[in-house]
Design a protein around this motif. Structure first.
Motif, PDB file in Angstrom:
ATOM      1  N   ALA A   1       0.844  -1.197   0.000  1.00 54.69           N
ATOM      2  CA  ALA A   1       0.000   0.000   0.000  1.00 54.69           C
ATOM      3  C   ALA A   1       0.878   1.246   0.000  1.00 54.69           C
ATOM      4  CB  ALA A   1      -0.899   0.013   1.230  1.00 54.69           C
ATOM      5  N   LEU A   2       0.259   2.354  -0.318  1.00 52.35           N
ATOM      6  CA  LEU A   2       0.938   3.641  -0.242  1.00 52.35           C
ATOM      7  C   LEU A   2      -0.078   4.613   0.336  1.00 52.35           C
ATOM      8  CD1 LEU A   2       3.623   4.911  -0.875  1.00 52.35           C
ATOM      9  CD2 LEU A   2       2.947   5.147  -3.223  1.00 52.35           C
ATOM     10  N   THR A   3       0.298   5.238   1.463  1.00 54.90           N
ATOM     11  CA  THR A   3      -0.690   6.029   2.200  1.00 54.90           C
ATOM     12  C   THR A   3      -0.393   7.528   2.129  1.00 54.90           C
ATOM     13  OG1 THR A   3       0.611   5.870   4.220  1.00 54.90           O
ATOM     14  CG2 THR A   3      -1.012   4.155   3.863  1.00 54.90           C
ATOM     15  N   ASN A   4      -1.326   8.309   2.675  1.00 56.56           N
ATOM     16  CA  ASN A   4      -1.182   9.765   2.780  1.00 56.56           C
ATOM     17  C   ASN A   4      -0.893  10.438   1.445  1.00 56.56           C
ATOM     18  OD1 ASN A   4      -1.611   9.533   5.535  1.00 56.56           O
ATOM     19  ND2 ASN A   4       0.583   9.243   5.933  1.00 56.56           N
ATOM     20  N   LEU A   5      -1.756  10.180   0.483  1.00 55.34           N
ATOM     21  CA  LEU A   5      -1.555  10.754  -0.846  1.00 55.34           C
ATOM     22  C   LEU A   5      -2.625  11.796  -1.138  1.00 55.34           C
ATOM     23  CD1 LEU A   5      -1.038   7.375  -2.719  1.00 55.34           C
ATOM     24  CD2 LEU A   5       0.764   8.937  -2.000  1.00 55.34           C
ATOM     25  N   ALA A   6      -2.292  12.658  -2.087  1.00 53.82           N
ATOM     26  CA  ALA A   6      -3.286  13.621  -2.574  1.00 53.82           C
ATOM     27  C   ALA A   6      -3.378  13.469  -4.085  1.00 53.82           C
ATOM     28  CB  ALA A   6      -2.837  15.029  -2.219  1.00 53.82           C
ATOM     29  N   VAL A   7      -4.559  13.743  -4.643  1.00 54.14           N
ATOM     30  CA  VAL A   7      -4.700  13.705  -6.103  1.00 54.14           C
ATOM     31  C   VAL A   7      -4.109  14.996  -6.660  1.00 54.14           C
ATOM     32  CG1 VAL A   7      -6.341  13.698  -8.011  1.00 54.14           C
ATOM     33  CG2 VAL A   7      -6.741  12.255  -6.008  1.00 54.14           C
TER      34      VAL A   7
ATOM     35  N   VAL B   1      -4.964   9.168 -13.219  1.00 52.27           N
ATOM     36  CA  VAL B   1      -4.960  10.043 -12.048  1.00 52.27           C
ATOM     37  C   VAL B   1      -3.543  10.064 -11.486  1.00 52.27           C
ATOM     38  CG1 VAL B   1      -5.918  10.413  -9.742  1.00 52.27           C
ATOM     39  CG2 VAL B   1      -7.328   9.390 -11.534  1.00 52.27           C
ATOM     40  N   GLU B   2      -3.002  11.255 -11.326  1.00 52.58           N
ATOM     41  CA  GLU B   2      -1.660  11.382 -10.752  1.00 52.58           C
ATOM     42  C   GLU B   2      -1.801  11.662  -9.262  1.00 52.58           C
ATOM     43  OE1 GLU B   2       1.421  11.305 -12.254  1.00 52.58           O
ATOM     44  OE2 GLU B   2       0.619  10.863 -14.251  1.00 52.58           O
ATOM     45  N   VAL B   3      -1.117  10.877  -8.449  1.00 47.72           N
ATOM     46  CA  VAL B   3      -1.153  11.137  -7.015  1.00 47.72           C
ATOM     47  C   VAL B   3       0.266  11.340  -6.491  1.00 47.72           C
ATOM     48  CG1 VAL B   3      -3.291   9.852  -6.558  1.00 47.72           C
ATOM     49  CG2 VAL B   3      -1.116   8.652  -6.495  1.00 47.72           C
ATOM     50  N   GLY B   4       0.358  12.075  -5.410  1.00 46.88           N
ATOM     51  CA  GLY B   4       1.661  12.323  -4.798  1.00 46.88           C
ATOM     52  C   GLY B   4       1.473  12.486  -3.308  1.00 46.88           C
ATOM     53  N   PRO B   5       2.573  12.629  -2.561  1.00 50.10           N
ATOM     54  CA  PRO B   5       2.447  12.747  -1.110  1.00 50.10           C
ATOM     55  C   PRO B   5       1.602  13.960  -0.727  1.00 50.10           C
ATOM     56  CG  PRO B   5       4.750  12.673  -1.769  1.00 50.10           C
ATOM     57  CD  PRO B   5       3.955  12.768  -3.017  1.00 50.10           C
ATOM     58  N   ASP B   6       0.736  13.770   0.224  1.00 53.81           N
ATOM     59  CA  ASP B   6      -0.060  14.871   0.752  1.00 53.81           C
ATOM     60  C   ASP B   6       0.906  15.812   1.485  1.00 53.81           C
ATOM     61  OD1 ASP B   6      -1.689  16.467   2.339  1.00 53.81           O
ATOM     62  OD2 ASP B   6      -3.243  14.928   2.474  1.00 53.81           O
ATOM     63  N   GLY B   7       0.850  17.098   1.155  1.00 59.88           N
ATOM     64  CA  GLY B   7       1.783  18.071   1.726  1.00 59.88           C
ATOM     65  C   GLY B   7       1.869  18.022   3.241  1.00 59.88           C
ATOM     66  N   ALA B   8       0.768  17.635   3.883  1.00 57.94           N
ATOM     67  CA  ALA B   8       0.760  17.629   5.344  1.00 57.94           C
ATOM     68  C   ALA B   8       1.625  16.507   5.907  1.00 57.94           C
ATOM     69  CB  ALA B   8      -0.671  17.465   5.835  1.00 57.94           C
ATOM     70  N   PHE B   9       2.004  15.548   5.049  1.00 56.14           N
ATOM     71  CA  PHE B   9       2.726  14.382   5.564  1.00 56.14           C
ATOM     72  C   PHE B   9       4.139  14.243   5.021  1.00 56.14           C
ATOM     73  CE2 PHE B   9      -1.674  13.535   6.164  1.00 56.14           C
ATOM     74  CZ  PHE B   9      -1.722  12.913   7.397  1.00 56.14           C
TER      75      PHE B   9
END
Ligand SMILES: Nc1ncnc2c1ncn2[C@@H]1O[C@H](COP(=O)(O)OP(=O)(O)OP(=O)(O)O)[C@@H](O)[C@H]1O
Length: 717
Positions: free
Chosen positions: A45-51, A64-72
């Motif tokens: 799995a890969l967690t804490n992502l943002a679209v 859909v491109e996802v990357g790390p959520d800035g908060a994490f």
């Protein structure tokens, strides 16, 4: 022995169903028992992502491109993870890390399934299925992705097997009849060196550096009428040989059409990269985001954009991209719905235009390259090929090979059946100890899986582990095979044991590699660790016992610490881990070997988890399971065998092919760490290996007390 094709196909259908079920069960078990963070650590799995964005890819699919959520994430980089391009994943809103049990079905309802198309340092792309694309990707919710069972590949294989099961006898091609032993292959003369067509002087070699065994294999493959196997032991230049073979096939018959496949994207891209300088018309099928950047110019997607034929597709694509972009701007559900309806129409139009363009492009190509299951896509429907070439055939499921082979008149398969076959998860697999993923399960779950999922129709002894390569060898014998014998990877001392025990003593180390040592690398100093090609650190005596993570958790629980273990009964060995750390330190710090030239390999995931901090200490070093390291090489490889017990239990190590892979990865230095007493009891092969190491390696008997003291001192420093 000849095989009845319908029986073969229906057995495969049952085996594949059991395999899919096992995969589904495994995912369900993991997802229901562990938190998102633990699943990420386990590589699923890969967690804490943002679209981040979405766009239109080939086939009109939304990526859909996802990357790390800035908060994490401060750096913007993804954390360590095990998601690879091509994986089937669920993209969903991230559940809270509560202790509540999660069901995959429930997660699926909340998310959308897709294929990972690109994995980068700062993000990844997922081509999502149409139906649910509006669900997750809108808004600013925190999302995660979880690996799921690969039903797409399974459907392709299953479809092919169903087709074969239904074929009337009259529909079998001569080629098929040979591959199932209903008739014998047309004979090929033993010595082809004087043959009119392919003999000495007749062939103009493109690559004049080919060695004799490579030339012989090429002549043989050119002359064979239905089937040729090219057996390539580690480092013998299988791919090198295939490139020349493709060029020769075209030189001999400029009209021929060739389909080249492999089980993975990387195996196919490897060939595209090496073939493209030769300027032959070739095309690479497959989602461009999954391909290496260097092969993009040959990808169907890029050609549909850049070629003349592609112009008609362009305007629809632009319109779709604009619509996609507008989705993120709108917050009204009604408007969004209307946009999705428009997109659906456009997608239809796009597909029609694309189809025409694709078939024009495919028809113009002499060489078509795709993964085995990719060759079952709509682009090749009704296409026929004179020759189908399969690289890494011994790592592919046979059903997967037939996806490509049904369009063939002749096949050439390259592989090495003495390295690991494809990973199988269902219990029907012949060797009880063989799969890494199986290693993760407890005995109980294995039994449960079997009880719930194995259909009763599977004949005894049938297993997906029997590859096409294996089956053809036992069906027709060595006359359909040529072996490559010069290896370009290992120091002679590293090669000796696998050559003698597995390859009939036939391997020869090429002049340039046979005496290569670490201390000849630039900036590497001459110390004990860089001077020896073969080191054996023997932990016999009982001071370095193995443990399972569960056992260790038990001990912790007694002390009041509770944590669920992910590796269950996978073994680990703290003493050996200490020896690994010390050896890495000697190589890198004392010897000056670059960390990226060192790999630590173990059959046990729990051992790798124990060693994971090495990656922070020595950035660039690689830690990997033996299975995961197949096909790779490194200047220095440390193998930690882990098993050490009074019963002589060796589990995983009993598999010769796994050991073969482990011991043939290094170029200049192989260090084996293990308990010879325990390991010797495992099998005849293991006993011989231990005796070989005792006689031929630089032998070391570590002392636990001084090692512990040194480790403590190092930690303090
Ligand atoms: N005839 C040759 N002369 C010199 N170098 C060669 C020759 N054949 C192969 N090599 C070299 O050997 C190495 C291995 O070749 P290649 O990648 O084709 O091997 P492979 O058998 O596909 O690899 P693997 O063992 O990982 O399956 C490459 O560096 C290649 O350049």
């Amino acid at each position: 022995m000849a095989i009845d094709i319908p029986t073969f196909a229906s057995t495969q259908i049952s085996l594949l169903a059991a395999e899919l079920q096992a995969e589904v069960d495994e995912t369900s078990m993991l997802v229901s028992l562990h938190s998102p963070t633990a699943l990420q650590r386990a590589g699923v799995a890969l967690t804490n992502l943002a679209v981040l964005s979405q766009r239109t890819g080939l086939g009109g699919k939304t990526v859909v491109e996802v990357g790390p959520d800035g908060a994490f994430s401060c750096s913007g980089d993804l954390p360590e993870h095990g998601i690879r391009s091509g994986d089937i994943v669920l993209l969903a809103e991230q559940p809270a890390a509560s202790g509540k049990k999660r069901e995959v079905k429930e997660l699926e309802r909340k998310g959308v399934k897709g294929v990972v198309t690109r994995v980068g340092r700062q993000g990844l792309g997922v081509a999502v299925e149409e139906d649910g694309e509006g669900e997750v990707v809108g808004g600013d919710r925190r999302v995660w992705i979880v690996k799921l069972a690969d039903e797409v590949t399974w459907k392709r294989m299953n479809g092919t097997m169903e087709k074969m099961a239904k074929m009337a006898e009259g529909e079998y091609s001569y080629f098929m009849r040979v591959l199932f032993g209903l008739t014998t292959p047309s004979p090929v003369p033993e010595d082809l060196s004087k043959d009119e067509e392919v003999g000495e002087g007749k062939i103009k070699w493109f690559d004049t550096s080919l060695n004799e065994s490579q030339k012989d294999a090429i002549r043989f493959a050119l002359k064979s009428q239905e089937i040729a196997l090219i057996h390539g032991p580690p480092g013998t230049g299988k791919t090198h040989t295939l490139i020349e073979l493709i060029l020769q096939l075209l030189a001999l018959n400029p009209k021929s059409r060739i389909l080249v496949c492999g089980p993975s994207n990387i195996s196919v891209d490897n060939i595209v990269e090496r073939l493209s300088p030769h300027k032959i018309p070739l095309i690479r099928l497959g989602h461009p985001a999954r391909l290496l950047p260097s092969v993009l110019n040959h990808s169907l997607d890029v050609l549909t954009r850049t070629s003349e034929a592609g112009a008609i597709v362009k305007d629809v694509r632009a319109e779709m991209d604009a619509k996609q972009a507008s989705i993120r701007k709108t917050r009204s559900g009604k408007e969004r719905k209307a946009i999705y309806a428009d997109l659906k129409e456009l997608r239809k139009e796009y597909r029609q235009r694309e189809k025409k363009c694709v078939s024009d492009l495919v028809a113009k190509s002499k060489v078509v390259l795709a993964t085995l299951h990719g060759s079952g896509g709509y682009q090749l429907r009704d296409e026929k090929f004179d020759v189908v070439i399969i690289d890494e055939a011994s790592q592919a499921l046979e059903a997967q090979c037939w996806v490509a082979l049904l369009s063939a008149k002749k096949a050439i398969c390259a592989g090495d059946h003495l390295q690991l076959p494809p990973t199988i998860k269902s219990l029907n697999s012949s060797s009880k100890t063989s799969s890494t993923s199986g290693e993760k399960k407890t005995a109980k779950t294995k039994k449960d899986t079997a009880a719930s999922s194995t259909p009763p129709t599977i004949p005894k002894g049938a297993t997906l582990e029997t590859t096409l390569f294996d089956r053809l060898l036992s069906l027709h014998g060595p006359k359909i095979k040529r072996m490559l014998t010069t290896q370009y990877r290992m120091h002679e001392s590293i090669m000796r044991f696998p050559s003698d025990e597995l390859y009939e003593g036939k391997l020869i180390a090429a002049e340039g590699v046979k005496a290569r040592l670490l201390n000849q690398l630039p900036d590497v100093r001459d110390v004990d660790e860089t001077r020896e090609p073969l080191v054996f650190i023997d932990t016999q005596g009982g001071d370095f016992p193995e443990k399972t993570e569960d056992e260790e958790e038990e001990e912790k629980k007694k002390k009041g610490v509770t944590k669920r273990s992910l590796y269950g009964d996978s073994k680990r060995n703290e003493g050996e881990a200490m020896l690994v750390r010390e050896h890495v330190r000697c190589l890198v710090e004392d010897g000056g070997v670059r960390a990226e030239d060192v790999a630590v390999v173990s059959p046990y995931n729990a051992q790798l988890a124990l060693l994971a901090p090495l990656k922070e200490q020595y950035p660039g070093i690689e830690l990997g399971s033996v299975d995961g390291f197949q096909g790779r090489e490194k200047e220095a490889v440390i193998v930690t065998l882990v098993r050490s017990n009074s019963d002589g239990e060796v589990g995983f190590l009993a598999e010769k092919r796994r050991l073969n892979v482990a011991m043939t990865r290094p170029k200049r230095s192989l260090t084996v760490i293990g308990d010879s007493e325990t390991v010797k009891k495992g099998s005849k092969f293991l006993k011989k290996w231990m005796e070989f190491l005792e006689e031929n390696a630089d032998l070391r008997y570590p002392d636990l007390a001084s090692l512990t003291a040194a480790a403590a001192a190092a930690a303090k420093a």
